[in-house]
Design a protein around this motif. Sequence first.
Motif, PDB file in Angstrom:
ATOM      1  N   VAL A 120       0.815  -1.219   0.000  1.00  0.00           N
ATOM      2  CA  VAL A 120       0.000   0.000   0.000  1.00  0.00           C
ATOM      3  C   VAL A 120       0.850   1.271   0.000  1.00  0.00           C
ATOM      4  CG1 VAL A 120      -2.014  -1.082   1.059  1.00  0.00           C
ATOM      5  CG2 VAL A 120      -0.267  -0.060   2.514  1.00  0.00           C
ATOM      6  N   PHE A 121       2.151   1.155   0.298  1.00  0.00           N
ATOM      7  CA  PHE A 121       3.033   2.321   0.348  1.00  0.00           C
ATOM      8  C   PHE A 121       4.470   1.843   0.234  1.00  0.00           C
ATOM      9  CE2 PHE A 121       5.768   5.225   2.757  1.00  0.00           C
ATOM     10  CZ  PHE A 121       5.458   6.436   2.150  1.00  0.00           C
ATOM     11  N   SER A 122       5.294   2.616  -0.451  1.00  0.00           N
ATOM     12  CA  SER A 122       6.721   2.284  -0.510  1.00  0.00           C
ATOM     13  C   SER A 122       7.545   3.562  -0.409  1.00  0.00           C
ATOM     14  CB  SER A 122       7.053   1.533  -1.803  1.00  0.00           C
ATOM     15  OG  SER A 122       6.827   2.348  -2.935  1.00  0.00           O
ATOM     16  N   CYS A 123       8.752   3.399   0.139  1.00  0.00           N
ATOM     17  CA  CYS A 123       9.675   4.529   0.282  1.00  0.00           C
ATOM     18  C   CYS A 123      11.100   3.991   0.245  1.00  0.00           C
ATOM     19  CB  CYS A 123       9.405   5.291   1.578  1.00  0.00           C
ATOM     20  SG  CYS A 123       9.688   4.333   3.064  1.00  0.00           S
ATOM     21  N   PRO A 124      12.088   4.858   0.012  1.00  0.00           N
ATOM     22  CA  PRO A 124      13.479   4.396  -0.003  1.00  0.00           C
ATOM     23  C   PRO A 124      13.874   3.821   1.354  1.00  0.00           C
ATOM     24  CG  PRO A 124      13.301   6.642  -0.865  1.00  0.00           C
ATOM     25  CD  PRO A 124      11.969   6.292  -0.283  1.00  0.00           C
ATOM     26  N   ASP A 125      14.697   2.796   1.333  1.00  0.00           N
ATOM     27  CA  ASP A 125      15.229   2.212   2.570  1.00  0.00           C
ATOM     28  C   ASP A 125      16.406   3.072   3.026  1.00  0.00           C
ATOM     29  OD1 ASP A 125      16.630   0.720   4.499  1.00  0.00           O
ATOM     30  OD2 ASP A 125      16.001  -1.173   3.607  1.00  0.00           O
ATOM     31  N   PRO A 126      16.261   3.791   4.152  1.00  0.00           N
ATOM     32  CA  PRO A 126      17.326   4.700   4.576  1.00  0.00           C
ATOM     33  C   PRO A 126      18.578   3.992   5.098  1.00  0.00           C
ATOM     34  CG  PRO A 126      15.626   4.600   6.250  1.00  0.00           C
ATOM     35  CD  PRO A 126      15.126   3.801   5.083  1.00  0.00           C
ATOM     36  N   ILE A 127      18.467   2.706   5.435  1.00  0.00           N
ATOM     37  CA  ILE A 127      19.621   1.964   5.948  1.00  0.00           C
ATOM     38  C   ILE A 127      20.409   1.321   4.811  1.00  0.00           C
ATOM     39  CG2 ILE A 127      20.372   0.094   7.488  1.00  0.00           C
ATOM     40  CD1 ILE A 127      19.025   2.459   8.948  1.00  0.00           C
ATOM     41  N   ARG A 128      19.733   0.612   3.943  1.00  0.00           N
ATOM     42  CA  ARG A 128      20.411  -0.119   2.863  1.00  0.00           C
ATOM     43  C   ARG A 128      20.753   0.772   1.670  1.00  0.00           C
ATOM     44  NH1 ARG A 128      16.150  -4.869   3.403  1.00  0.00           N
ATOM     45  NH2 ARG A 128      17.043  -5.944   5.170  1.00  0.00           N
ATOM     46  N   GLY A 129      19.953   1.830   1.440  1.00  0.00           N
ATOM     47  CA  GLY A 129      20.227   2.757   0.338  1.00  0.00           C
ATOM     48  C   GLY A 129      20.088   2.129  -1.035  1.00  0.00           C
ATOM     49  N   GLU A 130      20.709   2.779  -2.036  1.00  0.00           N
ATOM     50  CA  GLU A 130      20.703   2.339  -3.431  1.00  0.00           C
ATOM     51  C   GLU A 130      19.297   2.010  -3.921  1.00  0.00           C
ATOM     52  OE1 GLU A 130      23.429   1.892  -5.659  1.00  0.00           O
ATOM     53  OE2 GLU A 130      24.710   2.920  -4.214  1.00  0.00           O
ATOM     54  N   ASN A 131      19.095   0.806  -4.459  1.00  0.00           N
ATOM     55  CA  ASN A 131      17.797   0.397  -5.014  1.00  0.00           C
ATOM     56  C   ASN A 131      16.887  -0.275  -3.993  1.00  0.00           C
ATOM     57  OD1 ASN A 131      18.356   1.315  -7.614  1.00  0.00           O
ATOM     58  ND2 ASN A 131      19.406  -0.583  -8.139  1.00  0.00           N
ATOM     59  N   HIS A 132      17.235  -0.257  -2.716  1.00  0.00           N
ATOM     60  CA  HIS A 132      16.449  -0.928  -1.692  1.00  0.00           C
ATOM     61  C   HIS A 132      15.234  -0.092  -1.296  1.00  0.00           C
ATOM     62  CE1 HIS A 132      19.491  -4.036  -1.183  1.00  0.00           C
ATOM     63  NE2 HIS A 132      20.370  -3.052  -1.325  1.00  0.00           N
ATOM     64  N   VAL A 133      14.118  -0.781  -1.096  1.00  0.00           N
ATOM     65  CA  VAL A 133      12.842  -0.109  -0.841  1.00  0.00           C
ATOM     66  C   VAL A 133      12.122  -0.766   0.326  1.00  0.00           C
ATOM     67  CG1 VAL A 133      10.620   0.484  -1.875  1.00  0.00           C
ATOM     68  CG2 VAL A 133      12.652   0.452  -3.294  1.00  0.00           C
ATOM     69  N   LEU A 134      11.489   0.037   1.173  1.00  0.00           N
ATOM     70  CA  LEU A 134      10.585  -0.473   2.222  1.00  0.00           C
ATOM     71  C   LEU A 134       9.175  -0.458   1.644  1.00  0.00           C
ATOM     72  CD1 LEU A 134      11.949   1.524   5.291  1.00  0.00           C
ATOM     73  CD2 LEU A 134      12.581  -0.779   4.534  1.00  0.00           C
ATOM     74  N   VAL A 135       8.465  -1.577   1.804  1.00  0.00           N
ATOM     75  CA  VAL A 135       7.116  -1.707   1.261  1.00  0.00           C
ATOM     76  C   VAL A 135       6.169  -2.026   2.404  1.00  0.00           C
ATOM     77  CG1 VAL A 135       5.671  -2.928  -0.404  1.00  0.00           C
ATOM     78  CG2 VAL A 135       8.100  -2.575  -0.910  1.00  0.00           C
ATOM     79  N   LEU A 136       5.331  -1.064   2.796  1.00  0.00           N
ATOM     80  CA  LEU A 136       4.355  -1.285   3.854  1.00  0.00           C
ATOM     81  C   LEU A 136       3.145  -1.992   3.254  1.00  0.00           C
ATOM     82  CD1 LEU A 136       4.583   2.128   5.690  1.00  0.00           C
ATOM     83  CD2 LEU A 136       5.882   0.048   6.081  1.00  0.00           C
ATOM     84  N   CYS A 137       2.640  -3.000   3.993  1.00  0.00           N
ATOM     85  CA  CYS A 137       1.609  -3.871   3.424  1.00  0.00           C
ATOM     86  C   CYS A 137       0.384  -3.997   4.319  1.00  0.00           C
ATOM     87  CB  CYS A 137       2.170  -5.275   3.205  1.00  0.00           C
ATOM     88  SG  CYS A 137       3.560  -5.307   2.060  1.00  0.00           S
ATOM     89  N   GLU A 138      -0.735  -4.269   3.668  1.00  0.00           N
ATOM     90  CA  GLU A 138      -1.984  -4.656   4.320  1.00  0.00           C
ATOM     91  C   GLU A 138      -2.050  -6.176   4.213  1.00  0.00           C
ATOM     92  OE1 GLU A 138      -6.762  -4.174   3.385  1.00  0.00           O
ATOM     93  OE2 GLU A 138      -5.313  -2.933   2.333  1.00  0.00           O
ATOM     94  N   VAL A 139      -2.584  -6.830   5.239  1.00  0.00           N
ATOM     95  CA  VAL A 139      -2.699  -8.300   5.221  1.00  0.00           C
ATOM     96  C   VAL A 139      -4.108  -8.692   4.811  1.00  0.00           C
ATOM     97  CG1 VAL A 139      -2.584 -10.408   6.588  1.00  0.00           C
ATOM     98  CG2 VAL A 139      -0.946  -8.564   7.009  1.00  0.00           C
TER      99      VAL A 139
END
Length: 84
Positions: free
Chosen positions: A63-82
Amino acid sequence: AEYIWYDGLEGQKEIMFNEMRSKTKVMQTPLPAGSTDFPMWSFDGSSTGQAEGDDSDCLLKPVFSCPDPIRGENHVLVLCEVLT
């Protein structure tokens, strides 16, 4: 992409709050942060208190994604609904 969701264990075994869960999906073609095109992904919901053992397949719906501030580069955090 790191898929993140809340479990369903609140109120069980002296747990006051839901805990965050995550799992990593390695994608052949990276998607940019902010994209809504991340694929749905399944998991066994019996271990997170979100489904019964005999019918425990759950889906993670991004439902939402943003850059991963720890891994950087092409890494993304993806928040999900179950979805059960």
